[in-house]
Design an enzyme around this catalytic site. Sequence first.
Site, PDB file in Angstrom:
ATOM      1  N   ASN A 186      21.073  36.579 -70.174  1.00 39.50           N
ATOM      2  CA  ASN A 186      20.426  36.273 -68.815  1.00 39.50           C
ATOM      3  C   ASN A 186      21.728  36.303 -67.851  1.00 39.50           C
ATOM      4  O   ASN A 186      22.539  35.220 -67.577  1.00 39.50           O
ATOM      5  CB  ASN A 186      19.632  35.406 -68.734  1.00 39.50           C
ATOM      6  CG  ASN A 186      19.016  35.045 -67.235  1.00 39.50           C
ATOM      7  OD1 ASN A 186      19.564  35.302 -66.114  1.00 39.50           O
ATOM      8  ND2 ASN A 186      17.800  34.603 -67.496  1.00 39.50           N
ATOM      9  N   PHE A 225      16.338  32.315 -59.439  1.00 38.42           N
ATOM     10  CA  PHE A 225      15.504  33.418 -60.156  1.00 38.42           C
ATOM     11  C   PHE A 225      14.373  32.663 -60.699  1.00 38.42           C
ATOM     12  O   PHE A 225      14.387  31.282 -60.356  1.00 38.42           O
ATOM     13  CB  PHE A 225      16.381  34.141 -61.101  1.00 38.42           C
ATOM     14  CG  PHE A 225      17.145  32.927 -62.276  1.00 38.42           C
ATOM     15  CD1 PHE A 225      16.432  32.765 -63.419  1.00 38.42           C
ATOM     16  CD2 PHE A 225      18.149  32.483 -61.652  1.00 38.42           C
ATOM     17  CE1 PHE A 225      17.167  31.795 -64.208  1.00 38.42           C
ATOM     18  CE2 PHE A 225      18.601  31.654 -62.714  1.00 38.42           C
ATOM     19  CZ  PHE A 225      18.233  31.274 -63.963  1.00 38.42           C
ATOM     20  N   ASP A 275      17.498  26.008 -73.072  1.00 36.92           N
ATOM     21  CA  ASP A 275      16.023  26.339 -72.864  1.00 36.92           C
ATOM     22  C   ASP A 275      15.830  25.504 -71.606  1.00 36.92           C
ATOM     23  O   ASP A 275      16.170  24.328 -71.834  1.00 36.92           O
ATOM     24  CB  ASP A 275      15.387  26.273 -74.174  1.00 36.92           C
ATOM     25  CG  ASP A 275      13.830  27.180 -73.787  1.00 36.92           C
ATOM     26  OD1 ASP A 275      14.035  28.155 -73.394  1.00 36.92           O
ATOM     27  OD2 ASP A 275      12.932  26.898 -74.451  1.00 36.92           O
ATOM     28  N   THR A 276      14.746  26.264 -70.891  1.00 38.37           N
ATOM     29  CA  THR A 276      14.476  25.437 -69.616  1.00 38.37           C
ATOM     30  C   THR A 276      12.807  25.588 -69.523  1.00 38.37           C
ATOM     31  O   THR A 276      12.487  26.704 -69.950  1.00 38.37           O
ATOM     32  CB  THR A 276      15.110  25.993 -68.458  1.00 38.37           C
ATOM     33  OG1 THR A 276      16.520  25.662 -68.658  1.00 38.37           O
ATOM     34  CG2 THR A 276      14.711  25.509 -67.068  1.00 38.37           C
TER      35      THR A 276
END
Length: 195
Positions: free
Chosen positions: A9, A148, A68-69
């Site tokens: 990303n 984003f 990780d979110t």
Amino acid sequence: MKIVFATNNRHKLEEVSQILGPAFTLLTPADCGLTEEIPEDRDTLEGNALQKARFVKERTGYDCFADDTGLEVAALGGEPGVRSARYATDGHDHAANTALLLKNLGGKADRSARFRTVIALILGGREYLFEGEVRGEITEVEAGDKGFGYDPVFRPDGYAQTFAELPAEVKNRISHRGEAVRKLAEFLRTGIDNK
């Protein structure tokens, strides 16, 4: 210091690079010749972060970290949570995810939410976890064109603007990812200084 960040990303890569600063050079899996899609099918943020880091470590041999979110919304019982990137579809469709979130929150008075990031680091054969969180609320309409994901609908506590309206340096200073990355950077710098 060079270290592999287990992500493809570009937005996330730029954000983390800015937070870590010039002492660190981030390599991507592609930089190391790894072009396979990195799995993230665990049911917790911690599980996903570890899964991604282990996957990259096993295939490249390099020390690395992964994150990780999740966005956890109180009125939705913590959803979308670990499924934040795939809330509406399996394709990381930010617009569809945001639209579904706003639809599911329609008519709900409690719009409180938090972003949470977990970073898994594999360094010298050992695993470490770092966490960051920021609390705020989900707005009724999208605002801003920076950032984003859910940034256009997340307004952090104490601010009148959404993450997508705030300058990058402000967002990075107060964000969940910023907090977790600063903990990671401090750990890495301490480790380097003690060698």
